[in-house]
Design a protein around this motif. Structure first.
Motif, PDB file in Angstrom:
ATOM      1  N   LYS A   1     -12.775  19.468  10.454  1.00 27.18           N
ATOM      2  CA  LYS A   1     -13.485  20.680  10.915  1.00 27.18           C
ATOM      3  C   LYS A   1     -12.579  21.889  10.711  1.00 27.18           C
ATOM      4  CE  LYS A   1     -15.095  18.765  15.025  1.00 27.18           C
ATOM      5  NZ  LYS A   1     -15.644  18.785  16.365  1.00 27.18           N
ATOM      6  N   LEU A   2     -13.126  22.916  10.052  1.00 26.37           N
ATOM      7  CA  LEU A   2     -12.375  24.172   9.870  1.00 26.37           C
ATOM      8  C   LEU A   2     -12.656  25.038  11.102  1.00 26.37           C
ATOM      9  CD1 LEU A   2     -10.685  26.135   8.120  1.00 26.37           C
ATOM     10  CD2 LEU A   2     -12.824  26.907   7.095  1.00 26.37           C
ATOM     11  N   ILE A   3     -11.673  25.106  11.982  1.00 31.32           N
ATOM     12  CA  ILE A   3     -11.840  25.803  13.259  1.00 31.32           C
ATOM     13  C   ILE A   3     -11.657  27.317  13.077  1.00 31.32           C
ATOM     14  CG2 ILE A   3     -10.931  25.999  15.630  1.00 31.32           C
ATOM     15  CD1 ILE A   3     -12.335  23.286  14.923  1.00 31.32           C
ATOM     16  N   ASP A   4     -10.530  27.696  12.480  1.00 33.16           N
ATOM     17  CA  ASP A   4     -10.274  29.123  12.198  1.00 33.16           C
ATOM     18  C   ASP A   4      -9.190  29.231  11.134  1.00 33.16           C
ATOM     19  OD1 ASP A   4      -7.824  28.745  13.537  1.00 33.16           O
ATOM     20  OD2 ASP A   4      -8.579  29.529  15.427  1.00 33.16           O
ATOM     21  N   PHE A   5      -8.998  30.408  10.614  1.00 30.37           N
ATOM     22  CA  PHE A   5      -7.936  30.607   9.618  1.00 30.37           C
ATOM     23  C   PHE A   5      -7.645  32.091   9.450  1.00 30.37           C
ATOM     24  CE2 PHE A   5     -10.790  31.716   5.982  1.00 30.37           C
ATOM     25  CZ  PHE A   5     -11.996  31.229   6.460  1.00 30.37           C
ATOM     26  N   LYS A   6      -6.544  32.363   8.739  1.00 27.42           N
ATOM     27  CA  LYS A   6      -6.105  33.743   8.513  1.00 27.42           C
ATOM     28  C   LYS A   6      -6.025  34.007   7.012  1.00 27.42           C
ATOM     29  CE  LYS A   6      -1.976  34.761   7.980  1.00 27.42           C
ATOM     30  NZ  LYS A   6      -1.076  35.123   6.859  1.00 27.42           N
ATOM     31  N   LEU A   7      -6.522  35.163   6.598  1.00 31.04           N
ATOM     32  CA  LEU A   7      -6.470  35.521   5.176  1.00 31.04           C
ATOM     33  C   LEU A   7      -5.791  36.866   4.996  1.00 31.04           C
ATOM     34  CD1 LEU A   7     -10.169  34.714   4.115  1.00 31.04           C
ATOM     35  CD2 LEU A   7      -8.157  33.282   3.711  1.00 31.04           C
ATOM     36  N   GLU A   8      -5.210  37.046   3.802  1.00 28.19           N
ATOM     37  CA  GLU A   8      -4.672  38.364   3.440  1.00 28.19           C
ATOM     38  C   GLU A   8      -5.217  38.743   2.071  1.00 28.19           C
ATOM     39  OE1 GLU A   8      -0.442  38.857   4.082  1.00 28.19           O
ATOM     40  OE2 GLU A   8      -0.519  37.507   5.801  1.00 28.19           O
ATOM     41  N   PHE A   9      -5.399  40.027   1.871  1.00 32.04           N
ATOM     42  CA  PHE A   9      -5.938  40.518   0.605  1.00 32.04           C
ATOM     43  C   PHE A   9      -4.996  41.578   0.037  1.00 32.04           C
ATOM     44  CE2 PHE A   9      -9.417  38.645   2.848  1.00 32.04           C
ATOM     45  CZ  PHE A   9     -10.211  38.081   1.853  1.00 32.04           C
ATOM     46  N   GLY A  10      -5.079  41.775  -1.297  1.00 31.24           N
ATOM     47  CA  GLY A  10      -4.207  42.756  -1.931  1.00 31.24           C
ATOM     48  C   GLY A  10      -4.950  43.574  -2.973  1.00 31.24           C
ATOM     49  N   ARG A  11      -4.399  44.757  -3.228  1.00 30.00           N
ATOM     50  CA  ARG A  11      -4.982  45.647  -4.247  1.00 30.00           C
ATOM     51  C   ARG A  11      -4.309  45.403  -5.588  1.00 30.00           C
ATOM     52  NH1 ARG A  11      -3.743  49.310   0.170  1.00 30.00           N
ATOM     53  NH2 ARG A  11      -5.679  49.578   1.360  1.00 30.00           N
ATOM     54  N   ILE A  12      -5.111  45.488  -6.636  1.00 26.49           N
ATOM     55  CA  ILE A  12      -4.590  45.278  -7.988  1.00 26.49           C
ATOM     56  C   ILE A  12      -5.478  46.028  -8.964  1.00 26.49           C
ATOM     57  CG2 ILE A  12      -5.952  43.146  -8.323  1.00 26.49           C
ATOM     58  CD1 ILE A  12      -3.580  41.967  -9.849  1.00 26.49           C
ATOM     59  N   LYS A  13      -4.904  46.426 -10.089  1.00 27.00           N
ATOM     60  CA  LYS A  13      -5.713  47.057 -11.154  1.00 27.00           C
ATOM     61  C   LYS A  13      -6.026  45.987 -12.191  1.00 27.00           C
ATOM     62  CE  LYS A  13      -5.794  51.904 -12.178  1.00 27.00           C
ATOM     63  NZ  LYS A  13      -5.233  52.804 -11.217  1.00 27.00           N
ATOM     64  N   ILE A  14      -7.315  45.740 -12.422  1.00 26.49           N
ATOM     65  CA  ILE A  14      -7.697  44.782 -13.463  1.00 26.49           C
ATOM     66  C   ILE A  14      -8.510  45.548 -14.505  1.00 26.49           C
ATOM     67  CG2 ILE A  14      -8.947  42.633 -14.002  1.00 26.49           C
ATOM     68  CD1 ILE A  14      -8.440  41.703 -11.113  1.00 26.49           C
ATOM     69  N   ASN A  15      -8.051  45.561 -15.734  1.00 26.68           N
ATOM     70  CA  ASN A  15      -8.684  46.337 -16.821  1.00 26.68           C
ATOM     71  C   ASN A  15      -8.936  47.785 -16.401  1.00 26.68           C
ATOM     72  OD1 ASN A  15      -8.731  43.961 -18.312  1.00 26.68           O
ATOM     73  ND2 ASN A  15     -10.750  43.395 -17.518  1.00 26.68           N
ATOM     74  N   GLY A  16      -7.948  48.388 -15.758  1.00 28.59           N
ATOM     75  CA  GLY A  16      -8.041  49.786 -15.363  1.00 28.59           C
ATOM     76  C   GLY A  16      -8.882  50.034 -14.111  1.00 28.59           C
ATOM     77  N   LYS A  17      -9.446  48.944 -13.539  1.00 30.41           N
ATOM     78  CA  LYS A  17     -10.322  49.097 -12.369  1.00 30.41           C
ATOM     79  C   LYS A  17      -9.596  48.608 -11.107  1.00 30.41           C
ATOM     80  CE  LYS A  17     -14.806  47.712 -11.095  1.00 30.41           C
ATOM     81  NZ  LYS A  17     -15.409  46.410 -10.991  1.00 30.41           N
TER      82      LYS A  17
ATOM     83  N   GLU B   1      -1.478  32.784   1.153  1.00 22.91           N
ATOM     84  CA  GLU B   1      -1.653  31.333   1.045  1.00 22.91           C
ATOM     85  C   GLU B   1      -2.782  30.881   1.957  1.00 22.91           C
ATOM     86  OE1 GLU B   1       2.156  30.433   3.752  1.00 22.91           O
ATOM     87  OE2 GLU B   1       1.012  28.605   3.460  1.00 22.91           O
ATOM     88  N   ILE B   2      -3.358  29.743   1.647  1.00 23.92           N
ATOM     89  CA  ILE B   2      -4.281  29.080   2.588  1.00 23.92           C
ATOM     90  C   ILE B   2      -3.776  27.652   2.712  1.00 23.92           C
ATOM     91  CG2 ILE B   2      -6.650  28.424   3.136  1.00 23.92           C
ATOM     92  CD1 ILE B   2      -7.674  30.634   1.335  1.00 23.92           C
ATOM     93  N   SER B   3      -3.320  27.296   3.902  1.00 21.39           N
ATOM     94  CA  SER B   3      -2.680  25.991   4.099  1.00 21.39           C
ATOM     95  C   SER B   3      -2.794  25.622   5.579  1.00 21.39           C
ATOM     96  CB  SER B   3      -1.197  26.112   3.711  1.00 21.39           C
ATOM     97  OG  SER B   3      -0.528  26.886   4.701  1.00 21.39           O
ATOM     98  N   PRO B   4      -2.324  24.439   5.958  1.00 19.28           N
ATOM     99  CA  PRO B   4      -2.362  24.109   7.390  1.00 19.28           C
ATOM    100  C   PRO B   4      -1.489  25.035   8.249  1.00 19.28           C
ATOM    101  CG  PRO B   4      -2.117  22.121   6.077  1.00 19.28           C
ATOM    102  CD  PRO B   4      -1.905  23.283   5.141  1.00 19.28           C
ATOM    103  N   ASP B   5      -0.629  25.849   7.608  1.00 20.56           N
ATOM    104  CA  ASP B   5       0.124  26.872   8.354  1.00 20.56           C
ATOM    105  C   ASP B   5      -0.791  28.016   8.783  1.00 20.56           C
ATOM    106  OD1 ASP B   5       2.638  25.765   8.278  1.00 20.56           O
ATOM    107  OD2 ASP B   5       3.584  27.422   7.195  1.00 20.56           O
ATOM    108  N   THR B   6      -1.851  28.249   8.017  1.00 23.96           N
ATOM    109  CA  THR B   6      -2.677  29.446   8.249  1.00 23.96           C
ATOM    110  C   THR B   6      -4.113  29.102   8.666  1.00 23.96           C
ATOM    111  OG1 THR B   6      -3.328  29.562   5.922  1.00 23.96           O
ATOM    112  CG2 THR B   6      -1.348  30.784   6.540  1.00 23.96           C
ATOM    113  N   CYS B   7      -4.373  27.805   8.854  1.00 26.83           N
ATOM    114  CA  CYS B   7      -5.715  27.361   9.284  1.00 26.83           C
ATOM    115  C   CYS B   7      -5.569  26.492  10.531  1.00 26.83           C
ATOM    116  CB  CYS B   7      -6.369  26.463   8.245  1.00 26.83           C
ATOM    117  SG  CYS B   7      -6.612  27.159   6.621  1.00 26.83           S
TER     118      CYS B   7
END
Ligand code: TMP
Ligand code: ASP
Length: 261
Positions: free
Chosen positions: A172-188, A196-202
């Protein structure tokens, strides 16, 4: 890929430069911390398992169209990842109430939430990653409304996918933590999944026994963290070694193989 100088050291990972200015190397340490670094230990083999589990989840997410920073796993402890500017928010996603939510609001532990709950914490160790409201993000320009709208859509798809993936292997996936980042892909300008997503963060509970298969084993002094993480990896089909092979043995096996080459 040549490893360059150390760019950043966090509690569980180190980031090194690579020979490509747009890519960096993420090294998974064995260090475990909890309660904002107040509790610390080194658990041999944890980094190896998190590297493999995170690679597996991020590459599966990539296949369903969730853009993320993973380029490829390089070895037992390292991944080549895209360099992003991390949005300074920890996005916590909850399906079942436990942990800080139950303490903060007096909700009964194990309460199933009607729909996924997204919480925001400011990524600031000195302040202890405080819980913030969505409006704080806009008030202090930590991210734009457009970015948060995109992130929320991605979070719900990630959650749906991960619930199904884990349910399929009796977790059962009870909860977890995510992080996001900004990047330029093809000028956008784009926002992609990072970290990471692992048992450390879920929080991962066995579907039948509700045994904890995640970092709560360390936070709550339950012991047997490596067997629990190994169990997660085996159920996901990542570790094909014999049933009694632990991550530590995997590390040793790999160094023996290298010496024999
Ligand atoms: P919490 O109940 O302690 O707020 O944790 C919620 C989820 O977020 C849980 O799966 C653990 C994860 N988490 C992290 O990955 N890093 C952190 O710093 C914290 C506080 C939680
Ligand atoms: N990662 C955080 C710390 O190191 C908190 C946690 O995961 O419980 O303190």
């Amino acid at each position: 890929m040549k490893k360059g100088k150390k760019l950043y050291e966090g509690k569980a990972k180190i980031i090194y430069a690579s020979s490509d200015k747009n890519l960096v190397i993420q090294y998974f340490k064995d260090d475990a911390t909890a309660f904002n670094n107040q509790k610390k230990s080194t658990i041999e083999g944890k980094g190896v398992l998190n590297n493999r589990i995170s690679e597996y989840i991020l590459s599966n997410l990539s296949q369903i169209g969730i853009k993320n920073h993973l380029v490829k796993r390089l070895n037992m402890r390292e991944q080549l990842i895209k360099l992003v500017e991390i949005i300074p928010i920890e996005f916590v996603v909850r399906n079942v109430a436990t942990g800080s939510l139950t303490k903060r609001l007096g909700i009964e532990d194990g309460t199933i939430l009607k729909e996924p709950l997204i919480e925001y914490c400011l990524k600031d160790d000195d302040l202890g990653d405080p819980l913030i409201a969505e409006d704080h993000i806009y008030a202090f320009d930590w991210a734009s409304k457009k970015e948060i709208e995109k992130v929320k859509k991605m979070i719900l798809r990630i959650n749906d996918f991960m619930i199904g993936m884990f349910r399929g292997v009796g977790i059962k996936l009870i909860d977890f933590k995510l992080e996001f980042g900004r990047i330029k892909i093809n000028g956008k300008n784009e926002v992609i999944l990072a970290d990471e997503i692992s048992p450390d963060t879920c929080r991962l509970w066995d579907s039948v026994t509700e045994k904890k298969l995640d970092k709560d084993r360390f936070r709550k002094d339950l012991g047997d963290l490596i067997p629990a993480y190994t169990e997660v990896a085996k159920r996901l089909g990542i570790l094909h070694e014999q049933s009694n092979v632990t991550a530590v043995n995997v590390t040793k096996l790999s160094s023996i193989k290298k010496k024999n080459k």
